[in-house]
Enzyme design. Sequence first.
Site, PDB file in Angstrom:
ATOM      1  N   CYS A 174       0.832  -1.199   0.000  1.00  0.00           N
ATOM      2  CA  CYS A 174       0.000   0.000   0.000  1.00  0.00           C
ATOM      3  C   CYS A 174       0.871   1.254   0.000  1.00  0.00           C
ATOM      4  O   CYS A 174       1.601   1.498  -0.960  1.00  0.00           O
ATOM      5  CB  CYS A 174      -0.988  -0.028   1.166  1.00  0.00           C
ATOM      6  N   GLU A 210      -2.461  -8.838   3.623  1.00  0.00           N
ATOM      7  CA  GLU A 210      -2.794  -9.280   4.985  1.00  0.00           C
ATOM      8  C   GLU A 210      -4.292  -9.233   5.258  1.00  0.00           C
ATOM      9  O   GLU A 210      -4.758  -9.781   6.256  1.00  0.00           O
ATOM     10  CB  GLU A 210      -2.028  -8.440   6.012  1.00  0.00           C
ATOM     11  N   HIS A 254      -3.849  -4.866   0.104  1.00  0.00           N
ATOM     12  CA  HIS A 254      -3.388  -5.372   1.395  1.00  0.00           C
ATOM     13  C   HIS A 254      -3.455  -6.900   1.406  1.00  0.00           C
ATOM     14  O   HIS A 254      -4.521  -7.462   1.640  1.00  0.00           O
ATOM     15  CB  HIS A 254      -4.254  -4.810   2.522  1.00  0.00           C
TER      16      HIS A 254
END
Length: 199
Positions: free
Chosen positions: A77, A180, A178
């Site tokens: 990001c 994650e 992202h």
Amino acid sequence: MTTAIVQYNAGNIRSVLYALERIGTTAIVTDDPEQLRSADKVIFPGVGEASSAMAYLKERGLDQVIAGLTQPVLGICLGMQLMCSWSEENDTVCLGIFPEKVKRFRPADKLLKVPQIGWNNITRLKSSLFEGVAENSYCYFVHGYHAAIGSHTIATTDYGGDYSSGLHRENFYGVQFHPEKSAAVGEQILRNFLFKINT
């Protein structure tokens, strides 16, 4: 294997740590130059604003440390945007690892809100970073700025026009989304970076 996460004044580090735990590994969070240089892999995440993040990095000499790393580095990001040459966000000179420039979304379609928040496709996947990831897979995005498509683009996404959702140059990788927060697709990308990419 030692994985280091760059500690600086940009959020989202905790969610990256949790994602690494889910795939069975751990990481240190550090702004120590020697720990960053000696790690096997480095993750450069971030949620925040470009100029203040770059000011923090420069104040601590981390801008030169990150740009000089020789092991695989993954920017996420804002981390990926800071690895580009310049950001329109407060006219910020960035690390210059990727020559691409970062600009604000200005979609002609007024129904497309800025920032882009939510799930979107990643397409034209080119790198081993995306091994085992299907074309048009969905990932989770939160951003108002985007990197232009250039010679180092390894994934694209369409939000009022195509932009780089993945970049790769030498040992440096970046993703705008992202991983994650991108469920099984994101976990596969993190596994690829940690366990399959060596340069």
